[in-house]
Design a protein around this motif. Sequence first.
Motif, PDB file in Angstrom:
ATOM      1  N   GLU A 194     -32.228-104.183 -62.910  1.00  0.00           N
ATOM      2  CA  GLU A 194     -32.151-103.626 -61.397  1.00  0.00           C
ATOM      3  C   GLU A 194     -30.506-103.147 -61.790  1.00  0.00           C
ATOM      4  N   CYS A 195     -29.941-102.024 -61.415  1.00  0.00           N
ATOM      5  CA  CYS A 195     -28.516-102.128 -61.172  1.00  0.00           C
ATOM      6  C   CYS A 195     -28.273-101.601 -59.814  1.00  0.00           C
ATOM      7  N   TYR A 196     -26.840-101.523 -59.108  1.00  0.00           N
ATOM      8  CA  TYR A 196     -26.193-100.411 -58.196  1.00  0.00           C
ATOM      9  C   TYR A 196     -25.503-100.033 -58.646  1.00  0.00           C
ATOM     10  N   THR A 197     -25.349 -98.520 -58.475  1.00  0.00           N
ATOM     11  CA  THR A 197     -24.291 -97.713 -58.789  1.00  0.00           C
ATOM     12  C   THR A 197     -23.495 -96.936 -57.823  1.00  0.00           C
ATOM     13  N   PRO A 198     -22.813 -96.059 -58.101  1.00  0.00           N
ATOM     14  CA  PRO A 198     -21.414 -95.793 -57.417  1.00  0.00           C
ATOM     15  C   PRO A 198     -22.596 -94.113 -56.788  1.00  0.00           C
ATOM     16  N   TYR A 199     -22.116 -93.792 -56.040  1.00  0.00           N
ATOM     17  CA  TYR A 199     -23.068 -92.573 -54.916  1.00  0.00           C
ATOM     18  C   TYR A 199     -22.317 -91.624 -55.576  1.00  0.00           C
ATOM     19  N   SER A 239     -29.722 -90.755 -59.777  1.00  0.00           N
ATOM     20  CA  SER A 239     -29.334 -92.465 -60.096  1.00  0.00           C
ATOM     21  C   SER A 239     -28.930 -92.221 -61.831  1.00  0.00           C
ATOM     22  N   GLU A 240     -29.931 -91.474 -62.578  1.00  0.00           N
ATOM     23  CA  GLU A 240     -29.487 -91.750 -63.943  1.00  0.00           C
ATOM     24  C   GLU A 240     -27.977 -91.140 -64.493  1.00  0.00           C
ATOM     25  N   ILE A 241     -27.441 -90.571 -63.778  1.00  0.00           N
ATOM     26  CA  ILE A 241     -26.064 -89.875 -64.326  1.00  0.00           C
ATOM     27  C   ILE A 241     -26.033 -91.272 -64.219  1.00  0.00           C
ATOM     28  N   SER A 242     -25.185 -91.829 -63.319  1.00  0.00           N
ATOM     29  CA  SER A 242     -24.508 -93.144 -63.379  1.00  0.00           C
ATOM     30  C   SER A 242     -25.232 -94.345 -63.893  1.00  0.00           C
ATOM     31  N   LEU A 243     -26.484 -94.161 -63.449  1.00  0.00           N
ATOM     32  CA  LEU A 243     -27.196 -95.313 -65.130  1.00  0.00           C
ATOM     33  C   LEU A 243     -27.073 -95.040 -66.498  1.00  0.00           C
ATOM     34  N   THR A 244     -27.070 -93.599 -66.883  1.00  0.00           N
ATOM     35  CA  THR A 244     -26.850 -93.051 -68.458  1.00  0.00           C
ATOM     36  C   THR A 244     -25.427 -93.387 -69.472  1.00  0.00           C
ATOM     37  N   ASN A 245     -24.755 -92.775 -68.125  1.00  0.00           N
ATOM     38  CA  ASN A 245     -23.287 -92.918 -68.378  1.00  0.00           C
ATOM     39  C   ASN A 245     -23.140 -94.170 -68.748  1.00  0.00           C
ATOM     40  N   SER A 246     -23.349 -95.362 -67.861  1.00  0.00           N
ATOM     41  CA  SER A 246     -22.987 -96.793 -68.168  1.00  0.00           C
ATOM     42  C   SER A 246     -22.860 -97.057 -69.850  1.00  0.00           C
ATOM     43  N   LEU A 261     -33.033 -99.707 -67.539  1.00  0.00           N
ATOM     44  CA  LEU A 261     -32.272 -99.790 -65.906  1.00  0.00           C
ATOM     45  C   LEU A 261     -32.149 -99.498 -64.988  1.00  0.00           C
ATOM     46  N   THR A 262     -32.648 -99.323 -63.898  1.00  0.00           N
ATOM     47  CA  THR A 262     -33.933 -99.235 -62.843  1.00  0.00           C
ATOM     48  C   THR A 262     -32.683 -99.147 -61.671  1.00  0.00           C
ATOM     49  N   ALA A 263     -32.484 -98.100 -60.380  1.00  0.00           N
ATOM     50  CA  ALA A 263     -31.706 -98.089 -59.397  1.00  0.00           C
ATOM     51  C   ALA A 263     -32.613 -97.719 -58.943  1.00  0.00           C
ATOM     52  N   HIS A 264     -32.515 -97.959 -57.105  1.00  0.00           N
ATOM     53  CA  HIS A 264     -33.073 -97.085 -55.951  1.00  0.00           C
ATOM     54  C   HIS A 264     -31.046 -96.767 -55.604  1.00  0.00           C
ATOM     55  N   SER A 265     -31.411 -95.680 -55.357  1.00  0.00           N
ATOM     56  CA  SER A 265     -30.364 -94.674 -54.748  1.00  0.00           C
ATOM     57  C   SER A 265     -30.385 -93.386 -53.833  1.00  0.00           C
ATOM     58  N   PRO A 266     -30.149 -92.848 -52.870  1.00  0.00           N
ATOM     59  CA  PRO A 266     -29.819 -91.532 -52.092  1.00  0.00           C
ATOM     60  C   PRO A 266     -29.425 -90.614 -53.357  1.00  0.00           C
ATOM     61  N   CYS A 267     -30.115 -89.149 -53.247  1.00  0.00           N
ATOM     62  CA  CYS A 267     -30.277 -88.527 -54.701  1.00  0.00           C
ATOM     63  C   CYS A 267     -29.910 -87.372 -53.374  1.00  0.00           C
ATOM     64  N   PHE A 268     -28.627 -86.577 -53.460  1.00  0.00           N
ATOM     65  CA  PHE A 268     -27.940 -85.520 -53.323  1.00  0.00           C
ATOM     66  C   PHE A 268     -27.977 -84.580 -53.418  1.00  0.00           C
ATOM     67  N   ILE A 296     -31.668 -96.487 -73.096  1.00  0.00           N
ATOM     68  CA  ILE A 296     -31.037 -96.472 -74.106  1.00  0.00           C
ATOM     69  C   ILE A 296     -31.806 -97.041 -75.137  1.00  0.00           C
ATOM     70  N   VAL A 297     -31.865 -96.001 -76.433  1.00  0.00           N
ATOM     71  CA  VAL A 297     -32.730 -96.422 -76.894  1.00  0.00           C
ATOM     72  C   VAL A 297     -32.423 -95.846 -79.351  1.00  0.00           C
ATOM     73  N   ALA A 298     -32.968 -96.308 -79.732  1.00  0.00           N
ATOM     74  CA  ALA A 298     -32.394 -96.009 -81.143  1.00  0.00           C
ATOM     75  C   ALA A 298     -33.566 -94.890 -81.775  1.00  0.00           C
ATOM     76  N   ALA A 299     -32.476 -94.242 -82.356  1.00  0.00           N
ATOM     77  CA  ALA A 299     -33.356 -92.632 -82.252  1.00  0.00           C
ATOM     78  C   ALA A 299     -34.605 -92.555 -82.755  1.00  0.00           C
ATOM     79  N   ASP A 300     -35.161 -93.666 -83.814  1.00  0.00           N
ATOM     80  CA  ASP A 300     -36.516 -93.910 -84.085  1.00  0.00           C
ATOM     81  C   ASP A 300     -37.225 -94.202 -83.034  1.00  0.00           C
ATOM     82  N   GLN A 301     -37.748 -94.995 -82.068  1.00  0.00           N
ATOM     83  CA  GLN A 301     -37.761 -95.374 -81.450  1.00  0.00           C
ATOM     84  C   GLN A 301     -38.309 -94.354 -79.988  1.00  0.00           C
ATOM     85  N   SER A 302     -37.492 -93.353 -79.951  1.00  0.00           N
ATOM     86  CA  SER A 302     -37.338 -92.411 -78.595  1.00  0.00           C
ATOM     87  C   SER A 302     -38.606 -92.040 -78.390  1.00  0.00           C
TER      88      SER A 302
END
Length: 431
Positions: A194-199, A239-246, A261-268, A296-302
Amino acid sequence: MLDLTLLRRDLAAVVARLETRKNPQPFLDVDRFTALEGERKALQMRTEELQARRNALSKQIGMKKGKGEDASAEMAEVGGIGDAQKAGAERLEAIQSELAGMLMSIPNLPQEGVPVGADETGNVEVRRWGTPRSFDFTVKDHVDLGTPLGLDFETGAKLSGSRFTFMKGPAARLHRALAQFMLDVQTTEHGYTECYTPYIVNREVLEGTGQLPKFKEDMFWVLRGGDDQQAEQYLISTSEISLTNSVREQILAADQLPIKLTAHSPCFRSEAGSAGRDTRGLIRQHQFDKVEMVQIVAADQSDAALEEMVGHAEAILQKLELPYRVLTLCTGDMGFGAAKTYDLEVWVPAQNTFREISSCSNCEAFQARRMLTRYKNAQGKTEMVHTLNGSGLAVGRALVAVLENHQQPDGSIRIPAALRPYLGGLELLKA
């Protein structure tokens, strides 16, 4: 972004795959790309020739000076070569910058096997779960059901304009319970952190996951007061944006993968669909909540990770006792960064149809190239990670589905057993 070497190696094949997304192919100016590539190759060849000539002249100058001979002509030529090299380097930098800009506007290539189609009519149903309920009373939609429970569209519009909602009382409590339930399932049962990310995020973060530059007009921009220089910032649309860019600009070790990773966030989202059936209620809002899943996974696991992620979204719907179906999106209906996407659509009784509640995508290395995120594989070689994202789930649409599918004749809502602990054991939600 796409691998530039792929375009250089087989441009025709890339264009052919892009054409399956939309016809005619509007993403890449092939003539301009070809012209730039031709000029780049000529410049690089000329640069090598100039450097070879400069090296030869430098040797001649050294030999002449060693013998006390005049080397002014050679030195003058070297000076001219230096000017030509500088001009060539500046032009080459401009070409590389233009090529990079072109790449930023090209969508991902569909995987082999993704159904080819122009729009949602080309999507392919994979499976269904549950049977839509037969009602022996007149079905109400979520607006009529939710208004007595505290869904307040009038106050939302008064505060912020159309497509905003104010919730209070039982509706707000149900909304919170759904988000908490989803987070708990994804973390305790499916292994997400679980994560908490900037909005609010910076421009380069949105470039990393592909929202910029192409979809700038769909974003809410932020002007921050008090600074001498305004930063270019945006409210997140997921929150895909902030989670992936972490993990942006990192080289990960193989044993760090997979990262979940997972997060609950508002989306705008400033784009909220056209006028029509979705102007009423919660289906399309400028602000909504979502529990996001990112891997985020290895190339052969996606490929395997995508199937797993779809299952994680399905588990929520099953626990909420909501009928749904799973679709493979066709090439013309996939998102910008996706190589393959599954949509989960939940049954909405008042509309007598299925509506999207989750979209799970494998972006392969597309986002990783934009973020410069790599890992060292088992052989110690550095390569791009693969990124995946999915809704687990959209909270507002889950609220819609729970209200409509579990409505009772008196307007109360039967609470699914899995959700009751989050509502103090409540079995019926009433005004």
